[in-house]
Design a protein around this motif. Structure first.
Motif, PDB file in Angstrom:
ATOM      1  N   ASP A 583       0.830  -1.199   0.000  1.00 22.58           N
ATOM      2  CA  ASP A 583       0.000   0.000   0.000  1.00 22.58           C
ATOM      3  C   ASP A 583       0.877   1.268   0.000  1.00 22.58           C
ATOM      4  O   ASP A 583       2.097   1.196   0.068  1.00 22.58           O
ATOM      5  CB  ASP A 583      -0.921  -0.048   1.230  1.00 22.58           C
ATOM      6  N   SER A 584       0.222   2.415  -0.014  1.00 24.75           N
ATOM      7  CA  SER A 584       0.928   3.687  -0.170  1.00 24.75           C
ATOM      8  C   SER A 584       1.616   4.134   1.110  1.00 24.75           C
ATOM      9  O   SER A 584       1.361   3.613   2.189  1.00 24.75           O
ATOM     10  CB  SER A 584      -0.076   4.758  -0.584  1.00 24.75           C
ATOM     11  N   ARG A 585       2.445   5.150   0.946  1.00 27.37           N
ATOM     12  CA  ARG A 585       3.142   5.719   2.086  1.00 27.37           C
ATOM     13  C   ARG A 585       2.139   6.264   3.097  1.00 27.37           C
ATOM     14  O   ARG A 585       2.260   6.045   4.301  1.00 27.37           O
ATOM     15  CB  ARG A 585       4.045   6.858   1.614  1.00 27.37           C
ATOM     16  N   ALA A 586       1.128   6.974   2.586  1.00 29.48           N
ATOM     17  CA  ALA A 586       0.152   7.587   3.480  1.00 29.48           C
ATOM     18  C   ALA A 586      -0.542   6.521   4.329  1.00 29.48           C
ATOM     19  O   ALA A 586      -0.717   6.687   5.542  1.00 29.48           O
ATOM     20  CB  ALA A 586      -0.860   8.367   2.662  1.00 29.48           C
ATOM     21  N   ALA A 587      -0.921   5.412   3.672  1.00 25.32           N
ATOM     22  CA  ALA A 587      -1.629   4.367   4.403  1.00 25.32           C
ATOM     23  C   ALA A 587      -0.708   3.708   5.427  1.00 25.32           C
ATOM     24  O   ALA A 587      -1.121   3.388   6.548  1.00 25.32           O
ATOM     25  CB  ALA A 587      -2.158   3.335   3.423  1.00 25.32           C
ATOM     26  N   ALA A 588       0.558   3.520   5.034  1.00 27.25           N
ATOM     27  CA  ALA A 588       1.516   2.909   5.954  1.00 27.25           C
ATOM     28  C   ALA A 588       1.715   3.809   7.171  1.00 27.25           C
ATOM     29  O   ALA A 588       1.733   3.352   8.316  1.00 27.25           O
ATOM     30  CB  ALA A 588       2.843   2.671   5.244  1.00 27.25           C
ATOM     31  N   THR A 589       1.829   5.104   6.923  1.00 27.74           N
ATOM     32  CA  THR A 589       2.051   6.057   8.001  1.00 27.74           C
ATOM     33  C   THR A 589       0.847   6.122   8.935  1.00 27.74           C
ATOM     34  O   THR A 589       0.978   6.206  10.147  1.00 27.74           O
ATOM     35  CB  THR A 589       2.312   7.464   7.411  1.00 27.74           C
ATOM     36  N   ARG A 590      -0.328   6.067   8.335  1.00 25.24           N
ATOM     37  CA  ARG A 590      -1.542   6.105   9.143  1.00 25.24           C
ATOM     38  C   ARG A 590      -1.603   4.908  10.090  1.00 25.24           C
ATOM     39  O   ARG A 590      -1.931   5.035  11.267  1.00 25.24           O
ATOM     40  CB  ARG A 590      -2.754   6.095   8.219  1.00 25.24           C
ATOM     41  N   GLY A 597       3.208   4.497  16.841  1.00 27.55           N
ATOM     42  CA  GLY A 597       4.607   4.595  16.424  1.00 27.55           C
ATOM     43  C   GLY A 597       5.485   3.442  16.887  1.00 27.55           C
ATOM     44  O   GLY A 597       6.689   3.617  17.069  1.00 27.55           O
ATOM     45  N   VAL A 598       4.905   2.278  17.093  1.00 29.90           N
ATOM     46  CA  VAL A 598       5.712   1.183  17.643  1.00 29.90           C
ATOM     47  C   VAL A 598       6.577   0.466  16.613  1.00 29.90           C
ATOM     48  O   VAL A 598       7.538  -0.203  16.971  1.00 29.90           O
ATOM     49  CB  VAL A 598       4.834   0.147  18.383  1.00 29.90           C
ATOM     50  N   LEU A 599       6.225   0.620  15.335  1.00 24.36           N
ATOM     51  CA  LEU A 599       7.025  -0.067  14.323  1.00 24.36           C
ATOM     52  C   LEU A 599       8.351   0.651  14.114  1.00 24.36           C
ATOM     53  O   LEU A 599       8.398   1.879  14.146  1.00 24.36           O
ATOM     54  CB  LEU A 599       6.259  -0.113  12.998  1.00 24.36           C
ATOM     55  N   GLU A 600       9.402  -0.108  13.907  1.00 24.15           N
ATOM     56  CA  GLU A 600      10.705   0.529  13.776  1.00 24.15           C
ATOM     57  C   GLU A 600      11.060   0.903  12.341  1.00 24.15           C
ATOM     58  O   GLU A 600      11.924   1.731  12.121  1.00 24.15           O
ATOM     59  CB  GLU A 600      11.783  -0.345  14.393  1.00 24.15           C
ATOM     60  N   GLU A 601      10.456   0.259  11.374  1.00 25.91           N
ATOM     61  CA  GLU A 601      10.699   0.624   9.976  1.00 25.91           C
ATOM     62  C   GLU A 601       9.409   0.469   9.206  1.00 25.91           C
ATOM     63  O   GLU A 601       8.633  -0.445   9.489  1.00 25.91           O
ATOM     64  CB  GLU A 601      11.740  -0.314   9.342  1.00 25.91           C
ATOM     65  N   LEU A 602       9.212   1.344   8.240  1.00 27.16           N
ATOM     66  CA  LEU A 602       8.078   1.200   7.340  1.00 27.16           C
ATOM     67  C   LEU A 602       8.611   1.057   5.922  1.00 27.16           C
ATOM     68  O   LEU A 602       9.430   1.851   5.489  1.00 27.16           O
ATOM     69  CB  LEU A 602       7.176   2.436   7.376  1.00 27.16           C
ATOM     70  N   HIS A 603       8.174   0.055   5.219  1.00 31.79           N
ATOM     71  CA  HIS A 603       8.528  -0.085   3.803  1.00 31.79           C
ATOM     72  C   HIS A 603       7.217  -0.197   3.050  1.00 31.79           C
ATOM     73  O   HIS A 603       6.397  -1.035   3.399  1.00 31.79           O
ATOM     74  CB  HIS A 603       9.370  -1.348   3.584  1.00 31.79           C
ATOM     75  N   TYR A 604       7.024   0.638   2.038  1.00 37.91           N
ATOM     76  CA  TYR A 604       5.706   0.688   1.403  1.00 37.91           C
ATOM     77  C   TYR A 604       5.821   0.632  -0.103  1.00 37.91           C
ATOM     78  O   TYR A 604       6.919   0.670  -0.667  1.00 37.91           O
ATOM     79  CB  TYR A 604       4.972   1.948   1.851  1.00 37.91           C
ATOM     80  N   GLU A 605       4.667   0.530  -0.728  1.00 38.38           N
ATOM     81  CA  GLU A 605       4.586   0.422  -2.200  1.00 38.38           C
ATOM     82  C   GLU A 605       5.466  -0.704  -2.724  1.00 38.38           C
ATOM     83  O   GLU A 605       6.201  -0.551  -3.691  1.00 38.38           O
ATOM     84  CB  GLU A 605       4.937   1.769  -2.850  1.00 38.38           C
ATOM     85  N   LEU A 606       5.386  -1.818  -2.082  1.00 38.14           N
ATOM     86  CA  LEU A 606       6.238  -2.959  -2.442  1.00 38.14           C
ATOM     87  C   LEU A 606       5.484  -3.942  -3.324  1.00 38.14           C
ATOM     88  O   LEU A 606       4.310  -4.207  -3.101  1.00 38.14           O
ATOM     89  CB  LEU A 606       6.693  -3.694  -1.176  1.00 38.14           C
ATOM     90  N   LEU A 607       6.188  -4.485  -4.265  1.00 34.22           N
ATOM     91  CA  LEU A 607       5.661  -5.601  -5.037  1.00 34.22           C
ATOM     92  C   LEU A 607       6.014  -6.869  -4.272  1.00 34.22           C
ATOM     93  O   LEU A 607       6.908  -6.850  -3.421  1.00 34.22           O
ATOM     94  CB  LEU A 607       6.317  -5.626  -6.423  1.00 34.22           C
TER      95      LEU A 607
END
Ligand SMILES: Nc1ncnc2c1ncn2[C@@H]1O[C@H](COP(=O)(O)OP(=O)(O)OP(=O)(O)O)[C@@H](O)[C@H]1O
Ligand SMILES: [Zn+2]
Length: 895
Positions: A583-590, A597-607
């Motif tokens: 999914d998108s950056r915005a959705a990941a951030t939301r 804010g518990v996740l340490e890394e977000l990776h988005y828009e991945l195939l």
């Protein structure tokens, strides 16, 4: 399939499900095509036997040698820890009683386990007459100092207890196997020959009594195994006629009646009636789940109250519980790394020690040594120690108990190796949609772009094509159209295609329609991508018809209850959590915001391929990696991780097969519980090995240094066996989990379950809510190290690129500022907290850019796309992390 929080599907999905069920006409059993028939026609049947005489792997070979040569026996599986033998045979060629007789001839105390019984059939609750007689006689013989002739009673005690040992030693001797019974008997004979009658009696009594105690100890495990294997009733009642038929004869599409208090016999959907169903046998969830048409129900679950009619969706052999049973069986027989090591050592240990014992007795004799009796006693001590029983049991019993424990809490683990890997996990990667979030989208906005089409036309196109997709967004879009009185017509859609990580396409009335994210635009040759950035963090979708952008919509999804707690729990165990989403950056951030804010890394828009390479990257830089996903676009990443955990119960055949473990419920808190169980199992196995090796070593050291005590050697042998079994069974008892949040006064299990149950109810009632989301986790968890509350995630677009700088590299990293400390952690000693996540603010990082990338140690979310990317092929290239991990086009085109 994406596991929703509730089995109540969105109408579209339910309709699709119905459709899937309708076509096959109800052909009753006895149909002619039995030949290749998967069930009714198959001549092979499985018989489960309780075989008390199976005490360690030595008997496995014996059982196989006894049964395999029999005509009509196809396969023999021995599950040592639960003393179960599963025989696949042709009942016409060989009967159950024939099999039982064959085993009992060798003194293996076999009995058939009744179908549907919940306890391990003939488990001996009382000691056998042999044990009692041997014990009684030995007790009286203790009076020998007062009345010397009583010492003969000790010899009688040995003889009284020996027959079962003799029988088994003989049987394994005939099968050319050297087993513990034979070794013990040699020791008994030796002790008697040396005139140590009391020792001889003690060996027999201790050995037989310990075996009985071990059997008792295994009862619990056996019972657990039986409940897993025999949860499903053998007969079903047909709803139409009231006829009772065998569950194996029920075809897909048959409607069966399930009354209150009955166990659901097959997987299916409720077509009539209403009830609450206890799914704890499958999911470990202790609260009943409301069911009404068209809820899904699963074989093996209990209908608590009310009548339901269920249309079957699978044959009995293909039901979830049957698949689960097969997996559990396979898991119990798969040998883990440790076990293979122990077993290969054990193979040489026994013959080695027997040879040593023989030489200890014979060499002094040949050399004419003085103290012959002492040498002989030493040889006997060695002989008794020659069975590595406890060592051999140390791994499988612990593994068995842990697997059973996991199954009871709703986690299906595919074997001891997976359990051991679970104990080594350093990083957990979570998929977003359907894993961290519920996968139940709500539409925030739906707009026509331009003036080429009308809203009703757009909704018709979108809903018709989305009806063919199983993506969680599809259900929401179809539902939205229906709420606007537009009925989808999936039958008008041709050339339907799915583009993983991008969206879908189809043709209606000759018009080519694409629906999906920004990436689908490039594919659909539409380059007029508007900058639609949703500040509430929704996912944005586009509709392109014949190359023109005609519509756009935004939808959002909320986090699962317990997701933040699960991640916190992992963090408290020193495991860091990251998000990998298509999914998108915005959705990941939301989602990150909702989680506090518990996740340490977000990776988005991945195939899907990007997820695989990121998993590989995590493995390389952080260690053993766990991946939790819903098993569709995550399947390759699940397979690539050290432990892949798939979510959800419904229709997850593919997920169950590709992953290493499956959460039978959607309770994500089972993830840390499973990791804790893995750690517990490793610790248990290590302790078992130390105890079993240590006890033998101590006895041998004592024999060499002081005097050879035969009874102590026997006690060390059978005692450690018992100890190992009992110690392993502690794994069964404890609701595995560090339970640190429980210790910290978190919500008790029942409260969470009630909350979930209530959430399910409200979903069943059709109460879909918007962004406020009762179930979403909005609390701000405090830091595990200092308990101080975390800083809120004030910046809407904060978590774009996340660096995990090595502590020493901080100086080189000008952007690792206080503002960027997403966790607000004190930076305490814990591993998870010591590496604060740093966030580049949206101002300094161009959209989607790595923001000036770190020097080697910078960790950048793998992005493959920018707004335009020519052909689809180029967009599919996995992210190149070489150097800066950021793709150049992306950096230069940042807005
Ligand atoms: N049926 C669909 N309709 C509309 N958009 C879709 C559809 N399927 C996929 N997409 C778009 O493609 C994106 C990526 O989909 P994908 O299934 O890879 O990931 P996801 O389910 O959104 O997220 P996650 O990887 O966290 O599960 C979605 O976010 C969505 O924008
Ligand atoms: Zn997903």
């Amino acid at each position: 399939m994406r596991g929703g929080d509730s089995p109540a599907k969105a109408p579209a999905e339910a309709a699709a499900l119905e459709e899937r069920l309708l076509p096959p006409p109800v052909t009753r059993s006895g149909d002619a095509g039995a030949g290749g028939g998967k069930r009714g026609g198959s001549k092979w049947e499985k018989t489960y036997l309780d075989v008390l005489g199976v005490c360690c792997s030595a008997e496995v070979a014996l059982v196989e040698r006894l049964l395999k040569p029999i005509d009509g026996v196809r396969s023999v599986t021995v599950v040592v820890p639960s003393r179960t033998v599963v025989v696949e045979h042709d009942p016409a060629a060989v009967s159950q009683s024939h099999i039982v007789k064959a085993l009992n001839k060798a003194g293996l105390e076999a009995s058939v386990r009744a179908y549907g019984s919940t306890s391990g059939g003939g488990v001996a609750r009382w000691p056998s007459p042999y044990v009692v007689a041997s014990g009684g006689l030995l007790l009286v013989s203790l009076l020998a100092p007062l009345l010397p002739p009583l010492r003969w009673l000790a010899l009688a005690a040995a003889c009284a207890g020996a027959p079962p040992m003799l029988l088994r030693a003989l049987a394994s001797g005939l099968a050319l196997a050297l087993d513990i019974n034979a070794l013990m008997l040699v020791a008994v004979a030796g002790a008697a020959a040396l005139g140590d009658y009391a020792e001889a009696g003690a060996i027999v009594f201790l050995f037989t009594a310990a075996e009985w105690l071990e059997t008792l100890a295994c009862t619990k495990a056996s019972a657990g195994m039986s409940t897993l294997l025999t949860m499903v009733p053998p007969r079903v009642v047909l709803a139409g006629t009231g006829e009772v038929v065998s569950v194996r004869d029920v075809e897909v599409g048959t409607v069966v009646a399930v009354r209150a208090g009955e166990v659901v016999p097959v997987d299916g959907v409720v077509v009539d009636g209403q009830s609450e169903v206890d799914e704890s046998s499958l999911t470990g969830e202790s609260f009943p789940v409301p069911k009404l048409p068209p809820s899904e129900v699963w074989a093996g679950t209990m209908n608590m109250d009310g009548y339901i009619a269920v249309r079957t969706t699978a044959l009995a052999d293909d039901s979830t519980v049957a698949r689960m049973q097969r997996l559990v069986e396979a898991a119990q027989n798969s040998r883990s790394k440790t076990q293979r090591l122990v077993d290969s050592c054990a193979k040489y240990y026994t013959p080695g020690v027997v040879v040593l014992a023989a030489s200890v007795a014979l060499v002094p004799l040949l050399l004419g040594a003085k103290d012959l009796k002492r040498w002989c006693q030493l040889a006997l001590v060695l002989l008794v120690s020659a069975c590595p029983c406890a060592l051999v049991l140390s791994t499988p019993v612990a593994t068995f108990c842990a697997l059973l424990r996991a199954a009871r809490m709703g986690v299906l683990i595919k074997g001891g190796d997976v359990l051991e890997s679970l104990g080594e996990i350093r990083v957990a990667a979570f998929d977003k949609t359907g894993t961290i979030t519920k996968g139940q989208f709500s539409i925030d906005g739906f707009h026509v772009v331009g003036d080429k089409v009308e809203m009703s036309q757009l909704l018709y196109w979108v809903s018709s094509i989305e009806s063919k997709s199983s993506h969680p967004m599809a259900a929401a879009l179809v539902e939205y159209s229906q709420s606007k009185s537009i009925q989808p017509k999936p039958e008008n859609v041709t050339e339907f295609r799915i583009f993983p990580g991008e969206g879908i396409s189809g043709v209606i009335n000759g018009r080519q329609i694409f629906i999906g994210n920004r990436r689908i635009m490039a594919r659909s040759s539409c380059y007029t991508a508007p900058e639609m950035d949703d500040h509430r963090g929704a996912s944005i979708g586009y509709v392109i018809v014949d190359g023109d952008l005609v519509g756009a919509f935004s939808l959002s999804d909320d986090c699962r209850t317990g997701a933040a707690e699960a991640i916190m729990e992992l963090r408290s165990m020193g495991i860091k959590s990251v998000m990998l989403t298509g999914d998108s950056r915005a959705a990941a951030t939301r989602a990150q915001q909702q989680l506090g804010g518990v996740l340490e890394e977000l990776h988005y828009e991945l195939l899907p391929a990007d997820k695989v390479s990121l998993v590989g990257d995590l493995k390389a830089r952080a260690g053993a990696t766990l991946m939790v996903g819903d098993g569709m676009n995550d399947a390759p990443a699940l397979a690539a991780s050290d432990v892949g955990v798939s979510m959800g119960l419904s229709g997850s055949a593919a997920a169950m097969e590709t992953s290493h473990a499956t959460l039978m419920s959607s309770d994500i808190l089972r993830v840390p519980a499973a990791v804790a169980l893995g750690r517990c199992t490793r610790a248990t196995i290590a302790a078992n090995v130390v105890v079993s090796v240590g006890a033998k070593a101590a006895v041998l050291a004592l024999a060499v240094a002081w005097r050879p005590l035969l009874w102590a050697a026997v006690l060390a042998d059978v005692g450690t066996c018992l100890l190992v079994v009992l110690h392993s069974m502690l794994l069964l008892r404890e609701p595995a989990g560090t339970g640190s949040w429980r210790r910290r006064g978190g919500p008790p299990e029942a409260c969470r379950a009630t909350a979930r149950s209530l959430a399910m109810r409200s979903q069943l009632d059709g109460a879909s809510n918007g962004g406020a989301a009762g179930g979403s986790v909005r609390r701000e968890p405090g830091c595990r190290c200092c308990q101080k509350p975390r800083k809120p995630f004030e910046q809407e677009h904060a978590a774009v690129v996340i660096d995990i700088p090595a502590p020493s590299a901080d100086a080189e990293h000008p952007r690792a500022t206080a503002k960027g400390d997403a966790t607000g952690c004190c930076g305490g000693a814990r591993v998870a907290c010591a590496a604060p996540t740093t966030v580049t603010s949206v101002n300094c990082a161009p959209r989607g850019c790595c923001g000036g990338k770190g020097k080697g140690d910078s960790r950048v979310s793998a992005r493959t796309s920018c707004s335009s990317n020519g052909g689809g092929g180029a967009a599919r290239d996995p992210p190149k992390k070489a150097g800066n991990g950021c793709n150049a086009r992306c950096c230069s085109s940042g807005k």
